[in-house]
Design a protein around this motif. Sequence first.
Motif, PDB file in Angstrom:
ATOM      1  N   SER A   1      36.281  41.511  37.037  1.00 46.36           N
ATOM      2  CA  SER A   1      35.969  42.876  36.613  1.00 46.36           C
ATOM      3  C   SER A   1      36.526  43.864  37.618  1.00 46.36           C
ATOM      4  CB  SER A   1      34.443  43.052  36.509  1.00 46.36           C
ATOM      5  OG  SER A   1      33.900  43.287  37.791  1.00 46.36           O
ATOM      6  N   SER A   2      36.408  45.118  37.278  1.00 50.06           N
ATOM      7  CA  SER A   2      36.968  46.160  38.136  1.00 50.06           C
ATOM      8  C   SER A   2      36.239  46.279  39.466  1.00 50.06           C
ATOM      9  CB  SER A   2      36.926  47.506  37.396  1.00 50.06           C
ATOM     10  OG  SER A   2      35.597  47.816  37.040  1.00 50.06           O
ATOM     11  N   ASN A   3      35.036  45.677  39.581  1.00 49.50           N
ATOM     12  CA  ASN A   3      34.282  45.759  40.826  1.00 49.50           C
ATOM     13  C   ASN A   3      34.825  44.823  41.899  1.00 49.50           C
ATOM     14  OD1 ASN A   3      32.402  47.655  40.037  1.00 49.50           O
ATOM     15  ND2 ASN A   3      31.013  46.142  39.170  1.00 49.50           N
ATOM     16  N   HIS A   4      35.672  43.891  41.511  1.00 48.68           N
ATOM     17  CA  HIS A   4      36.025  42.818  42.424  1.00 48.68           C
ATOM     18  C   HIS A   4      37.391  43.038  43.049  1.00 48.68           C
ATOM     19  CE1 HIS A   4      33.367  40.700  39.313  1.00 48.68           C
ATOM     20  NE2 HIS A   4      32.619  41.198  40.270  1.00 48.68           N
ATOM     21  N   SER A   5      37.643  42.281  44.099  1.00 52.01           N
ATOM     22  CA  SER A   5      38.936  42.341  44.761  1.00 52.01           C
ATOM     23  C   SER A   5      40.043  41.961  43.784  1.00 52.01           C
ATOM     24  CB  SER A   5      38.930  41.383  45.957  1.00 52.01           C
ATOM     25  OG  SER A   5      38.603  40.070  45.542  1.00 52.01           O
ATOM     26  N   THR A   6      41.231  42.462  44.020  1.00 48.96           N
ATOM     27  CA  THR A   6      42.361  42.234  43.122  1.00 48.96           C
ATOM     28  C   THR A   6      43.404  41.368  43.796  1.00 48.96           C
ATOM     29  OG1 THR A   6      41.999  44.380  42.050  1.00 48.96           O
ATOM     30  CG2 THR A   6      44.173  43.366  41.773  1.00 48.96           C
ATOM     31  N   SER A   7      43.804  40.294  43.130  1.00 48.08           N
ATOM     32  CA  SER A   7      44.818  39.409  43.688  1.00 48.08           C
ATOM     33  C   SER A   7      46.203  40.016  43.516  1.00 48.08           C
ATOM     34  CB  SER A   7      44.770  38.040  42.998  1.00 48.08           C
ATOM     35  OG  SER A   7      45.288  38.132  41.679  1.00 48.08           O
ATOM     36  N   ILE A   8      47.159  39.501  44.275  1.00 46.67           N
ATOM     37  CA  ILE A   8      48.541  39.955  44.150  1.00 46.67           C
ATOM     38  C   ILE A   8      49.074  39.687  42.751  1.00 46.67           C
ATOM     39  CG2 ILE A   8      49.498  37.764  45.007  1.00 46.67           C
ATOM     40  CD1 ILE A   8      51.687  39.402  46.402  1.00 46.67           C
ATOM     41  N   TRP A   9      48.555  38.644  42.087  1.00 49.65           N
ATOM     42  CA  TRP A   9      49.047  38.296  40.744  1.00 49.65           C
ATOM     43  C   TRP A   9      48.609  39.311  39.717  1.00 49.65           C
ATOM     44  CZ3 TRP A   9      51.937  35.319  43.183  1.00 49.65           C
ATOM     45  CH2 TRP A   9      51.470  34.399  44.118  1.00 49.65           C
ATOM     46  N   HIS A  10      47.350  39.746  39.799  1.00 50.07           N
ATOM     47  CA  HIS A  10      46.876  40.778  38.871  1.00 50.07           C
ATOM     48  C   HIS A  10      47.568  42.111  39.132  1.00 50.07           C
ATOM     49  CE1 HIS A  10      43.741  38.712  36.603  1.00 50.07           C
ATOM     50  NE2 HIS A  10      43.423  38.074  37.719  1.00 50.07           N
ATOM     51  N   ALA A  11      47.908  42.351  40.396  1.00 53.79           N
ATOM     52  CA  ALA A  11      48.556  43.622  40.737  1.00 53.79           C
ATOM     53  C   ALA A  11      50.022  43.668  40.329  1.00 53.79           C
ATOM     54  CB  ALA A  11      48.428  43.874  42.238  1.00 53.79           C
ATOM     55  N   SER A  12      50.605  42.511  39.998  1.00 52.73           N
ATOM     56  CA  SER A  12      52.045  42.467  39.740  1.00 52.73           C
ATOM     57  C   SER A  12      52.387  41.841  38.398  1.00 52.73           C
ATOM     58  CB  SER A  12      52.752  41.682  40.856  1.00 52.73           C
ATOM     59  OG  SER A  12      52.246  40.352  40.941  1.00 52.73           O
ATOM     60  N   SER A  13      51.469  41.914  37.437  1.00 52.57           N
ATOM     61  CA  SER A  13      51.762  41.369  36.117  1.00 52.57           C
ATOM     62  C   SER A  13      50.980  42.123  35.053  1.00 52.57           C
ATOM     63  CB  SER A  13      51.423  39.878  36.051  1.00 52.57           C
ATOM     64  OG  SER A  13      50.056  39.672  36.310  1.00 52.57           O
TER      65      SER A  13
END
Length: 529
Positions: free
Chosen positions: A5-17
């Motif tokens: 969810s939006s409350n959680h840390s974001t991985s490099i994969w979610h940030a780049s796809s």
Amino acid sequence: MTFQSSNHSTSIWHASSSIPRFPRLEEEYDADVCVIGAGIAGLTTAYLLSGAGKSVVVIDAAHIGAGESGRTTAHFFPPDEHYFQIESNFGKENAALVADSYRKAADLVELIVQSENIECQFERLPGYLFAGEGKNAAELDQEYAAAQNAQLDVQRVDQVPGLSFSTGRAVQFSHQAQFHPLRYLNGLARAIISNGGHIFDETRALSISGKLHDHVIHTPRAQIKAGAVVVATNTPFNDRVVMHTKQAGYMSYVIGVRVPKNSVPRVLLWDTGDPYHYVRLQPSENDRAEDILLVGGEDHKVGQDEHPEHRYRVLEAWVRQRFPMAAQVVYRWSGQVMEPADGLAFLGRNPMDDKNIYVITGDSGNGMTHCTAGAMIVADLILGRANAWAELYAPSRKPVHGVAEFVKEQANTLAQYGDWFQGGEVESADEIPAGQGALLRDGAKQLAVYRDDQGDLHVLSAVCTHLGGIVSWNPAEKSWDCPCHASRFEATGEVLHGPAITALERATLNEKYDAPLKPGVSHERPEVR
């Protein structure tokens, strides 16, 4: 079942796809196979079966890659349970089978990438195991000998070449791999649809009923009828107890640090530390002059660290001590892994019955490999084909090996139920700052109370809906985590990770614990949700 969810840390994969989205299931559906979970395990299984002519439907509580497949470091290297340990516990022949499954899982991914033209930065490269700080290098000799026995291409080296620090002696494993997991999942999804399969987002499986070749998967809005069911949800939700006594959930942490291009060799690294560390490079999406150094580790049992943020600081210190060129930390995230008591994943027929239900779990720190090998085993079982690895990885096997670890984990789990008798962490909701949560005791009840960024309170029962453990607040991910069987919940109670399938129950707060809010926050009575 897991999702981010939006409350959680974001991985490099979610940030780049960009993740493709699919509709919710709104009406009855029939298929040969229903796959529950749209991560690497689920979509690989669906791809193999749909390619073999089976009608396949995939459902996910959130969407493709929203769970642990989007929070991995996405490497293919030897098992966390080193080959010499596998050889000692299971024998040389079975260690060779494990090596064969790892090799062929990576080969399958490479074949799929090529045949489906998936742009996911799949890359073959060498991997190196070196001694962790304070560890005896003799383990490296044992691992080298066992890897040779398993017919792997390995070499002993005096130092990992090209690094800015001295690793000392290391074992080189040739032909390892890495990729971008979410871009790979996107390609798998595209191929599944092309094969005639269907994918539904926001469709949580609540239960499975039926008999051998006539199953019903119950979801909030509709039912699915299927001859076979594959539970690929990181940890099974359909089994209340048995599988959860064979494995334990651990949190693992990752940071992504900017480094100049070509300042770190393109290799995979991991050490023998406890907890151990693992390292890989990922090309930067924003700057061709830099790479992102991904470093993970510092594992601990789910729900058993009150202040997990320090894990990131320890990782950063480890990096800066060894990679002086490391610049800004640009990514921080955590993921959950399931550690099997005997060191081998659970891949195959569900052990609780003779129905046509299959599970893929026990990923340990090798999720990409185990999920792919699990999909290969399950597809073969459903299609009636022999599989050389099926017996070794069978979920029904008894914990003959790793019994001491099994007993230790069960004792740890039972100890967590003592939290029922503990006092609360705060005496009043007024002590809870915005964006944080804490346990509060109200008579015989333990409450999980979260104050959101707007100052509103969300009051929940602290009792996990799986088997009644008391959850704890995870400030790093803003979630409620159960220390017993690793279920995790949103700050507002919704399920993040099984085996729980229902949200934490809403509760009310006794007025004596509901002190006025701090200055600067609305003094209207908070809505209890």
